[in-house]
Design a protein around this motif. Structure first.
Motif, mmCIF file in Angstrom:
data_model
loop_
_atom_site.group_PDB
_atom_site.id
_atom_site.type_symbol
_atom_site.label_atom_id
_atom_site.label_comp_id
_atom_site.label_asym_id
_atom_site.label_seq_id
_atom_site.Cartn_x
_atom_site.Cartn_y
_atom_site.Cartn_z
ATOM 1 N N PRO A 12 51.510 64.313 34.533
ATOM 2 C CA PRO A 12 51.847 64.515 36.209
ATOM 3 C C PRO A 12 52.821 65.806 36.436
ATOM 4 C CG PRO A 12 52.964 62.516 35.375
ATOM 5 C CD PRO A 12 52.242 63.160 34.373
ATOM 6 N N LEU A 14 55.140 67.536 40.014
ATOM 7 C CA LEU A 14 55.482 67.407 41.202
ATOM 8 C C LEU A 14 55.244 65.824 41.735
ATOM 9 C CD1 LEU A 14 54.075 70.579 42.987
ATOM 10 C CD2 LEU A 14 56.214 70.040 42.206
ATOM 11 N N SER A 15 55.753 65.018 40.803
ATOM 12 C CA SER A 15 55.601 63.491 41.163
ATOM 13 C C SER A 15 56.648 62.856 41.724
ATOM 14 C CB SER A 15 55.248 62.969 39.866
ATOM 15 O OG SER A 15 56.441 63.056 38.942
ATOM 16 N N HIS A 17 59.418 62.595 45.238
ATOM 17 C CA HIS A 17 59.296 62.101 46.627
ATOM 18 C C HIS A 17 60.204 62.675 47.573
ATOM 19 C CE1 HIS A 17 56.759 58.769 45.396
ATOM 20 N NE2 HIS A 17 57.771 58.566 44.198
ATOM 21 N N LEU A 107 61.967 66.803 44.570
ATOM 22 C CA LEU A 107 60.941 67.825 44.479
ATOM 23 C C LEU A 107 61.831 69.180 45.199
ATOM 24 C CD1 LEU A 107 57.494 66.689 45.276
ATOM 25 C CD2 LEU A 107 58.365 67.216 43.043
ATOM 26 N N SER A 160 56.076 69.596 47.282
ATOM 27 C CA SER A 160 55.336 68.873 48.144
ATOM 28 C C SER A 160 54.099 68.355 47.386
ATOM 29 C CB SER A 160 54.703 69.655 49.289
ATOM 30 O OG SER A 160 53.641 68.637 50.127
ATOM 31 N N THR A 161 53.822 67.113 47.446
ATOM 32 C CA THR A 161 52.794 66.387 46.664
ATOM 33 C C THR A 161 51.324 67.014 46.890
ATOM 34 O OG1 THR A 161 52.556 64.558 48.355
ATOM 35 C CG2 THR A 161 54.173 64.120 46.381
ATOM 36 N N ASP A 162 51.345 67.714 47.986
ATOM 37 C CA ASP A 162 50.034 68.498 48.096
ATOM 38 C C ASP A 162 50.239 70.125 47.920
ATOM 39 O OD1 ASP A 162 51.717 69.526 50.011
ATOM 40 O OD2 ASP A 162 50.679 69.026 51.803
ATOM 41 N N ARG A 163 51.172 70.460 47.086
ATOM 42 C CA ARG A 163 51.372 71.563 46.572
ATOM 43 C C ARG A 163 51.713 72.507 47.773
ATOM 44 N NH1 ARG A 163 50.709 71.688 41.029
ATOM 45 N NH2 ARG A 163 50.068 69.937 40.230
#
Length: 205
Positions: A12, A14-15, A17, A107, A160-163
């Motif tokens: 994984p 960018l895992s 929060h 992140l 960000s988790t959505d990159r």
């Protein structure tokens, strides 16, 4: 695809929060950095004062190692070591360096680049004094030095988790100030975000 590539692609990325509250980066960069550092401390990030120090030797070959941040003030971001170390020799030949902080659970990352100036001997001794007796053994006060990195640029990076990553950066201009962008840009799409950040300006003179 060999097994190593498969392993790496399966891991994984960018895992973490990101904090729910987005802190503005609007003032002097060291002030924003200290706020981000405190957020990392409060979040329980392991060794949030650890950083990668990157230098180059006298023939331009890069080098890097992980050190502990010793101080941050209007002069810059400081680290310390012995004058006999490889990093000290490299800085004597080319007094430029980059620092990278990476707080994976949040992140967040901060990059600092600039000239490295050796601190006064008295300041270096202040840094050496708290070290344990065993740690100080064999060093000698004349061998220890602290160096602040006087920033020519500072970059605050939010993952960000959505990159949709965001970079907020400031550069030193001809007037000796660090000046930032008025509106941050997404590192992935180049589109502006809704947050207003700046301008950032700090003079070290």
């Amino acid at each position: 695809m060999d097994e190593t590539c498969k392993l790496l692609r399966a891991l994984p990325a960018l895992s973490g929060h990101p904090p729910a509250a987005v802190e503005p980066v609007q003032e002097e960069p060291e002030t924003s950095f200290l706020r981000w550092l405190q957020t990392a401390v409060d979040a329980g990030v392991a060794e949030p004062h650890a950083m990668t120090l990157s230098t180059v030797d006298n023939v331009g070959v890069p080098d890097a190692r992980v050190l502990i941040l010793k101080d941050v003030d209007r002069r810059g971001w400081a680290f310390a070591s012995t004058r006999s170390s490889a990093k000290a020799s490299q800085l004597a030949a080319n007094p430029q360096a980059a620092l990278t902080f990476w707080w994976q659970p949040l992140l967040r990352s901060v990059r600092v680049r600039g000239q490295v100036v050796e601190a006064a001997h008295e300041e270096s001794l202040v840094d050496l004094a708290p070290r344990g007796k065993a740690s100080r053994a064999g060093i000698g006060t004349a061998r220890w030095a602290a160096w602040p990195v006087v920033p020519s640029s500072v970059e605050f990076w939010r993952g960000s988790t959505d990159r949709r990553r965001t970079r907020l950066a400031c550069q030193r201009t001809a007037d000796g100030c660090l000046r930032g962008f008025g509106v941050p840009r997404s590192a992935r799409t180049g589109s502006t975000t809704s947050e207003i950040a700046g301008p950032i300006a700090i003079s070290t003179v």
